[in-house]
Design a protein around this motif. Structure first.
Motif, PDB file in Angstrom:
ATOM      1  N   LEU A 208       0.827  -1.217   0.000  1.00 48.86           N
ATOM      2  CA  LEU A 208       0.000   0.000   0.000  1.00 48.86           C
ATOM      3  C   LEU A 208       0.860   1.264   0.000  1.00 48.86           C
ATOM      4  CD1 LEU A 208      -2.777  -1.053   2.546  1.00 48.86           C
ATOM      5  CD2 LEU A 208      -2.982  -0.877   0.063  1.00 48.86           C
ATOM      6  N   ILE A 209       1.908   1.289   0.818  1.00 44.47           N
ATOM      7  CA  ILE A 209       2.741   2.481   0.929  1.00 44.47           C
ATOM      8  C   ILE A 209       3.620   2.667  -0.298  1.00 44.47           C
ATOM      9  CG2 ILE A 209       4.617   3.528   2.286  1.00 44.47           C
ATOM     10  CD1 ILE A 209       3.392   2.370   4.754  1.00 44.47           C
ATOM     11  N   SER A 210       3.976   1.584  -0.971  1.00 46.44           N
ATOM     12  CA  SER A 210       4.870   1.670  -2.129  1.00 46.44           C
ATOM     13  C   SER A 210       4.255   2.418  -3.299  1.00 46.44           C
ATOM     14  CB  SER A 210       5.265   0.258  -2.582  1.00 46.44           C
ATOM     15  OG  SER A 210       4.156  -0.428  -3.145  1.00 46.44           O
ATOM     16  N   MET A 211       2.966   2.663  -3.243  1.00 46.69           N
ATOM     17  CA  MET A 211       2.295   3.354  -4.345  1.00 46.69           C
ATOM     18  C   MET A 211       2.569   4.848  -4.354  1.00 46.69           C
ATOM     19  SD  MET A 211      -1.398   1.393  -4.195  1.00 46.69           S
ATOM     20  CE  MET A 211      -1.483  -0.405  -4.298  1.00 46.69           C
ATOM     21  N   GLY A 212       3.247   5.359  -3.321  1.00 54.55           N
ATOM     22  CA  GLY A 212       3.525   6.791  -3.240  1.00 54.55           C
ATOM     23  C   GLY A 212       4.798   7.181  -3.966  1.00 54.55           C
ATOM     24  N   SER A 213       5.464   8.208  -3.442  1.00 52.25           N
ATOM     25  CA  SER A 213       6.683   8.733  -4.059  1.00 52.25           C
ATOM     26  C   SER A 213       7.851   7.777  -3.858  1.00 52.25           C
ATOM     27  CB  SER A 213       7.021  10.092  -3.444  1.00 52.25           C
ATOM     28  OG  SER A 213       7.309   9.941  -2.057  1.00 52.25           O
ATOM     29  N   LYS A 214       9.029   8.156  -4.394  1.00 50.96           N
ATOM     30  CA  LYS A 214      10.221   7.326  -4.234  1.00 50.96           C
ATOM     31  C   LYS A 214      10.611   7.206  -2.760  1.00 50.96           C
ATOM     32  CE  LYS A 214      12.325   7.967  -8.775  1.00 50.96           C
ATOM     33  NZ  LYS A 214      13.535   8.418  -9.524  1.00 50.96           N
ATOM     34  N   PHE A 215      10.366   8.274  -2.000  1.00 55.33           N
ATOM     35  CA  PHE A 215      10.659   8.213  -0.569  1.00 55.33           C
ATOM     36  C   PHE A 215       9.814   7.137   0.095  1.00 55.33           C
ATOM     37  CE2 PHE A 215       9.302   9.441   3.722  1.00 55.33           C
ATOM     38  CZ  PHE A 215      10.528   9.408   4.380  1.00 55.33           C
ATOM     39  N   TRP A 216       8.517   7.118  -0.198  1.00 61.43           N
ATOM     40  CA  TRP A 216       7.634   6.128   0.408  1.00 61.43           C
ATOM     41  C   TRP A 216       7.912   4.737  -0.139  1.00 61.43           C
ATOM     42  CZ3 TRP A 216       5.742   7.144   4.778  1.00 61.43           C
ATOM     43  CH2 TRP A 216       5.358   8.456   5.102  1.00 61.43           C
ATOM     44  N   LEU A 217       8.425   4.656  -1.364  1.00 62.38           N
ATOM     45  CA  LEU A 217       8.832   3.363  -1.902  1.00 62.38           C
ATOM     46  C   LEU A 217       9.982   2.790  -1.073  1.00 62.38           C
ATOM     47  CD1 LEU A 217       8.603   1.209  -4.153  1.00 62.38           C
ATOM     48  CD2 LEU A 217      10.309   2.529  -5.435  1.00 62.38           C
ATOM     49  N   PHE A 218      10.947   3.649  -0.721  1.00 67.30           N
ATOM     50  CA  PHE A 218      12.061   3.211   0.115  1.00 67.30           C
ATOM     51  C   PHE A 218      11.568   2.808   1.506  1.00 67.30           C
ATOM     52  CE2 PHE A 218      15.214   4.231   3.398  1.00 67.30           C
ATOM     53  CZ  PHE A 218      16.226   3.357   3.026  1.00 67.30           C
ATOM     54  N   VAL A 219      10.654   3.597   2.068  1.00 68.26           N
ATOM     55  CA  VAL A 219      10.094   3.279   3.391  1.00 68.26           C
ATOM     56  C   VAL A 219       9.384   1.932   3.351  1.00 68.26           C
ATOM     57  CG1 VAL A 219       8.387   3.970   5.111  1.00 68.26           C
ATOM     58  CG2 VAL A 219       9.894   5.692   4.095  1.00 68.26           C
ATOM     59  N   SER A 220       8.610   1.703   2.297  1.00 67.78           N
ATOM     60  CA  SER A 220       7.864   0.449   2.200  1.00 67.78           C
ATOM     61  C   SER A 220       8.793  -0.757   2.096  1.00 67.78           C
ATOM     62  CB  SER A 220       6.913   0.485   1.003  1.00 67.78           C
ATOM     63  OG  SER A 220       7.635   0.557  -0.214  1.00 67.78           O
ATOM     64  N   TYR A 221       9.912  -0.594   1.388  1.00 69.58           N
ATOM     65  CA  TYR A 221      10.876  -1.685   1.282  1.00 69.58           C
ATOM     66  C   TYR A 221      11.647  -1.895   2.578  1.00 69.58           C
ATOM     67  CZ  TYR A 221      10.740  -3.052  -3.669  1.00 69.58           C
ATOM     68  OH  TYR A 221      10.378  -3.585  -4.884  1.00 69.58           O
ATOM     69  N   GLN A 233      13.699 -11.279  -4.951  1.00 66.43           N
ATOM     70  CA  GLN A 233      12.607 -11.931  -5.673  1.00 66.43           C
ATOM     71  C   GLN A 233      11.412 -11.019  -5.945  1.00 66.43           C
ATOM     72  OE1 GLN A 233      14.411 -14.617  -6.752  1.00 66.43           O
ATOM     73  NE2 GLN A 233      12.469 -15.690  -6.656  1.00 66.43           N
ATOM     74  N   PHE A 234      11.309  -9.905  -5.218  1.00 67.72           N
ATOM     75  CA  PHE A 234      10.084  -9.115  -5.275  1.00 67.72           C
ATOM     76  C   PHE A 234      10.327  -7.719  -5.838  1.00 67.72           C
ATOM     77  CE2 PHE A 234       8.738 -12.385  -2.440  1.00 67.72           C
ATOM     78  CZ  PHE A 234       7.356 -12.425  -2.514  1.00 67.72           C
ATOM     79  N   ALA A 235       9.326  -7.212  -6.516  1.00 66.76           N
ATOM     80  CA  ALA A 235       9.260  -5.807  -6.898  1.00 66.76           C
ATOM     81  C   ALA A 235       7.881  -5.314  -6.483  1.00 66.76           C
ATOM     82  CB  ALA A 235       9.461  -5.630  -8.406  1.00 66.76           C
ATOM     83  N   LEU A 236       7.821  -4.440  -5.489  1.00 65.74           N
ATOM     84  CA  LEU A 236       6.542  -3.967  -4.960  1.00 65.74           C
ATOM     85  C   LEU A 236       5.817  -3.130  -5.996  1.00 65.74           C
ATOM     86  CD1 LEU A 236       7.567  -2.956  -1.326  1.00 65.74           C
ATOM     87  CD2 LEU A 236       6.130  -4.877  -2.006  1.00 65.74           C
ATOM     88  N   GLY A 237       4.633  -3.572  -6.367  1.00 70.96           N
ATOM     89  CA  GLY A 237       3.868  -2.840  -7.368  1.00 70.96           C
ATOM     90  C   GLY A 237       4.628  -2.670  -8.662  1.00 70.96           C
TER      91      GLY A 237
END
Length: 275
Positions: A208-221, A233-237
């Motif tokens: 859910l969080i990975s759908m935001g900006s690059k900052f939130w993508l890093f936070v989600s990971y 193995q994974f790529a979120l969204g």
């Protein structure tokens, strides 16, 4: 009681191995047409191995959930049972808080590490004996990135060794995290499903969080459990990790260990204050 518990554990392990075997059989059947007739060395065995890992095209979600549930239970289920069934006083007097927690942490890591390692070795054996021998080669970088998000290396042997080793370490760390949370759980039945709940809950939150900006993508990971359980193995969204998979593994592993250490210290402080 113990005899009944051993039988239950044995039955669960047999079911788990049957699921892993069935997963291989299904994957091998799908990939039967790729086996060369002239004996030419190809990389289909490596491809099949990664196809049955989490997020692979032949993954088995049931065996994954079982592993999330039983790795923490096999490692520290008895320790949590003592804690929740009025036996902790006697254990604490004999070994003390520090040793009690140390045993829990060590058991968690060792069982998680070995469970993952043995699972992958068993998969290697099935593929080598019943499908096609392993051969390794270097693949073009562009093709490799497309085949596996969050790649480690274009050399398949190095990548395979990296994945197996880091995944085993990751399962050990995840088991420590579940043990630290389980210290605050008073019901044994809840502890049994704590691994899947935490693992899948953090995964859903990361997606859910990975759908935001690059900052939130890093936070989600940064708290994504499969960054350590199935590294690379994974790529979120469909969005690749913003940092190298080795570095991402270390970030998530460190965060989990720090959080687990905080929970363990907090629980120990509460017990000493109350006791």
């Amino acid at each position: 009681m113990l005899s009944r518990t051993k039988k239950f554990v044995l039955i669960i392990l047999i079911i788990y191995l049957l699921l892993i075997t069935w997963q291989f059989v299904t994957a091998a059947k799908d990939g039967a047409g790729l086996i060369p007739t002239n004996g030419k060395a190809v990389d289909i065995s490596v491809m099949l191995f990664f196809s049955i890992q989490p997020n692979g095209w032949n993954e088995n979600i049931i065996s994954l959930v079982m592993m999330l549930a039983f790795v923490p239970t096999f490692g520290t289920g008895l320790i949590i049972y003592f804690k929740n069934n009025n036996m902790f006083g006697a254990v604490q007097q004999r070994v003390g808080y520090h040793k009690f927690l140390k045993i829990g942490v060590i058991n968690s890591f060792v069982v998680g590490f070995l469970f993952s390692l043995i699972t992958n070795i068993y998969q290697f054996a099935l593929i080598s004996v019943f499908y096609y021998p392993f051969f390794f080669k270097t693949r073009p970088l562009k093709l490799y990135i497309g085949a596996r998000p969050g790649y480690f290396s274009t050399n398949q042997l190095i990548d395979l060794c990296s994945y197996v080793t880091l995944a085993a370490v990751g399962w050990g760390i995840f088991a420590i995290l579940i043990f630290s949370i389980g210290l605050f759980v008073s019901k044994n039945s809840i502890y049994l499903v704590l691994g899947p709940c935490v693992g899948l809950g953090l995964t859903l939150l990361s997606i859910l969080i990975s759908m935001g900006s690059k900052f939130w993508l890093f936070v989600s990971y940064s708290w994504f459990p499969f960054a350590v359980l199935a590294p690379g193995q994974f790529a979120l969204g469909s969005r690749l990790p913003p940092i190298n998979s080795y570095l991402l593994f270390m970030v998530v592993a460190l965060l989990y260990l720090l959080f687990a250490a905080y929970l363990i210290k907090l629980w120990q402080k509460q017990k000493r204050r109350l006791g």
